[in-house]
Scaffold this motif. Structure first.
Motif, PDB file in Angstrom:
ATOM      1  N   ASN A   1       0.856  -1.189   0.000  1.00  0.00           N
ATOM      2  CA  ASN A   1       0.000   0.000   0.000  1.00  0.00           C
ATOM      3  C   ASN A   1       0.887   1.233   0.000  1.00  0.00           C
ATOM      4  O   ASN A   1       1.682   1.446   0.924  1.00  0.00           O
ATOM      5  CB  ASN A   1      -0.910  -0.010   1.236  1.00  0.00           C
ATOM      6  CG  ASN A   1      -1.921   1.147   1.210  1.00  0.00           C
ATOM      7  OD1 ASN A   1      -1.922   1.960   0.286  1.00  0.00           O
ATOM      8  ND2 ASN A   1      -2.759   1.215   2.217  1.00  0.00           N
TER       9      ASN A   1
ATOM     10  N   GLN B   1      -0.054   4.343   0.173  1.00  0.00           N
ATOM     11  CA  GLN B   1      -0.553   5.416   1.033  1.00  0.00           C
ATOM     12  C   GLN B   1      -0.041   5.214   2.458  1.00  0.00           C
ATOM     13  O   GLN B   1       0.311   4.104   2.867  1.00  0.00           O
ATOM     14  CB  GLN B   1      -2.081   5.423   1.033  1.00  0.00           C
ATOM     15  CG  GLN B   1      -2.716   5.633  -0.332  1.00  0.00           C
ATOM     16  CD  GLN B   1      -2.522   7.038  -0.872  1.00  0.00           C
ATOM     17  OE1 GLN B   1      -2.183   7.951  -0.118  1.00  0.00           O
ATOM     18  NE2 GLN B   1      -2.721   7.214  -2.168  1.00  0.00           N
TER      19      GLN B   1
ATOM     20  N   SER C   1      -0.358   5.173   6.625  1.00  0.00           N
ATOM     21  CA  SER C   1      -1.332   4.558   7.527  1.00  0.00           C
ATOM     22  C   SER C   1      -2.421   5.539   7.945  1.00  0.00           C
ATOM     23  O   SER C   1      -3.496   5.135   8.379  1.00  0.00           O
ATOM     24  CB  SER C   1      -0.620   4.004   8.768  1.00  0.00           C
ATOM     25  OG  SER C   1       0.076   5.047   9.442  1.00  0.00           O
TER      26      SER C   1
ATOM     27  N   ARG D   1      -7.405   6.449   1.908  1.00  0.00           N
ATOM     28  CA  ARG D   1      -7.362   5.826   0.596  1.00  0.00           C
ATOM     29  C   ARG D   1      -6.330   4.709   0.551  1.00  0.00           C
ATOM     30  O   ARG D   1      -5.451   4.626   1.416  1.00  0.00           O
ATOM     31  CB  ARG D   1      -7.038   6.865  -0.481  1.00  0.00           C
ATOM     32  CG  ARG D   1      -8.059   7.997  -0.598  1.00  0.00           C
ATOM     33  CD  ARG D   1      -7.735   8.882  -1.785  1.00  0.00           C
ATOM     34  NE  ARG D   1      -6.389   9.435  -1.697  1.00  0.00           N
ATOM     35  CZ  ARG D   1      -5.676   9.851  -2.741  1.00  0.00           C
ATOM     36  NH1 ARG D   1      -6.168   9.724  -3.960  1.00  0.00           N
ATOM     37  NH2 ARG D   1      -4.475  10.372  -2.579  1.00  0.00           N
ATOM     38  N   ALA D   2      -6.452   3.878  -0.462  1.00  0.00           N
ATOM     39  CA  ALA D   2      -5.490   2.794  -0.652  1.00  0.00           C
ATOM     40  C   ALA D   2      -5.039   2.776  -2.105  1.00  0.00           C
ATOM     41  O   ALA D   2      -5.857   2.758  -3.023  1.00  0.00           O
ATOM     42  CB  ALA D   2      -6.101   1.453  -0.271  1.00  0.00           C
TER      43      ALA D   2
ATOM     44  N   ILE E   1      -2.568   0.430  -4.210  1.00  0.00           N
ATOM     45  CA  ILE E   1      -1.835  -0.821  -4.041  1.00  0.00           C
ATOM     46  C   ILE E   1      -0.866  -1.043  -5.202  1.00  0.00           C
ATOM     47  O   ILE E   1      -1.262  -1.011  -6.363  1.00  0.00           O
ATOM     48  CB  ILE E   1      -2.809  -2.016  -3.951  1.00  0.00           C
ATOM     49  CG1 ILE E   1      -3.891  -1.758  -2.896  1.00  0.00           C
ATOM     50  CG2 ILE E   1      -2.047  -3.292  -3.640  1.00  0.00           C
ATOM     51  CD1 ILE E   1      -3.361  -1.565  -1.503  1.00  0.00           C
TER      52      ILE E   1
END
Length: 294
Positions: A226, A228, A230, A234-235, A237
């Motif tokens: 990921n 982004q 923590s 949003r993610a 990948i």
């Protein structure tokens, strides 16, 4: 629009305008027209109608003043733009201020819902023709290549044909038989299916290619990350895949990747439990079906 007798309704001249490359239908650089579109206007609108199927770059925009029924099937490219062969038509239509001829029309757009401007060019044609006073015979259709594009086209085709017959009061319209491919709803019947055992070793890539008509490359997932932080909601990948050296994955920017994951064991077991004389575990079989929808 031609008139025979006063008591007989006017018969339409149907024109099907295709946006894309390569006659008779064509495609945009990303989205090809669904196979049934090739014969749609020529095979359906023969009922009391003169018809033409025209690629968009061969269409003269001034002919809009002569139409009685115009069907537009087109894709969207880039940021809501027309396919390359639709530029002249797009510019001419969007710059048109008025139409004296208030013809009827229908529009079907092709695209992918992955992109924010899904079917934007088709929608701009639909809205502009309505703004100019033309009358849609049906709501605009949309075909998502990620979700049942061909089925969506078939539903739009049936609705457009029926609505056009009503709109032009075609004689005998209620007795017209539509092609089975557009109207047949298949249901599961064990008597129409049989299992055939295959003695050949399983080539998974070839089997998936034969079923889906796509170039399939077997790959392994090497990492998943990921991008982004923590704290982000949003993610994004980043997935890294590897394949055998002999299998090169060829692609262009904007291409989609389709993944064929393993089926859940519970689903597989549930399907096998419904099969008469079910095969042994991991045995290769083919399911052959008899269909009237041809």
């Amino acid at each position: 629009m031609a008139h025979r007798r006063k008591r007989r309704a006017a018969r339409p001249g149907a024109r099907s305008l295709q946006g894309g490359h390569v006659a008779p239908l064509g495609r945009s650089p990303r989205h090809s027209l669904p196979p049934p579109a090739a014969s749609y206007a020529s095979s359906w609108f023969h009922v009391g109608a003169k018809k033409e199927v025209i690629c968009m770059d061969n269409y003269n925009p001034t002919d809009l003043e002569k139409e009685s029924l115009l069907l537009v099937v087109t894709s969207t490219f880039g940021n809501g733009d027309s396919p390359s062969n639709g530029k002249i038509f797009q510019n001419a239509l969007l710059s048109t201020k008025q139409l004296r001829n208030k013809f009827r029309y229908a529009v079907f757009g092709l695209g992918s819902s992955m992109y924010p401007e899904f079917c934007a060019f088709a929608r701009s044609i639909y809205q502009k023709l309505m703004q100019l006073g033309a009358s849609p015979v049906t709501a605009m259709g949309q075909g998502d290549e990620l979700n049942g594009q061909e089925e969506a086209f078939q539903a739009w085709a049936v609705a457009t044909f029926k609505a056009s017959c009503e709109s032009f009061d075609i004689r005998g319209k209620h007795g017209i038989l539509l092609p089975k491919a557009y109207t047949c709803n298949e249901t599961w019947n064990p008597k129409d299916s049989r299992i055939v055992y295959d003695s050949q070793p399983l080539d998974l890539g070839k089997a998936l290619h034969d079923i889906h008509g796509k170039n399939v490359v077997l790959m392994k997932l090497t990492s998943r990350q990921n991008l982004q932080t923590s704290k982000s909601s949003r993610a994004t990948i980043l997935i890294k895949l590897s394949c055998e050296a002999s299998q090169e994955a060829k692609y262009l920017p904007g291409d989609h990747i389709g993944v064929f994951p393993a089926n859940p064991k519970a689903l597989v077991d549930g399907i096998i439990s419904r099969i008469v004389d079910a095969p042994m575990t991991n045995e290769i079989i083919k399911l052959e079906t008899c269909s009237d929808c041809i």
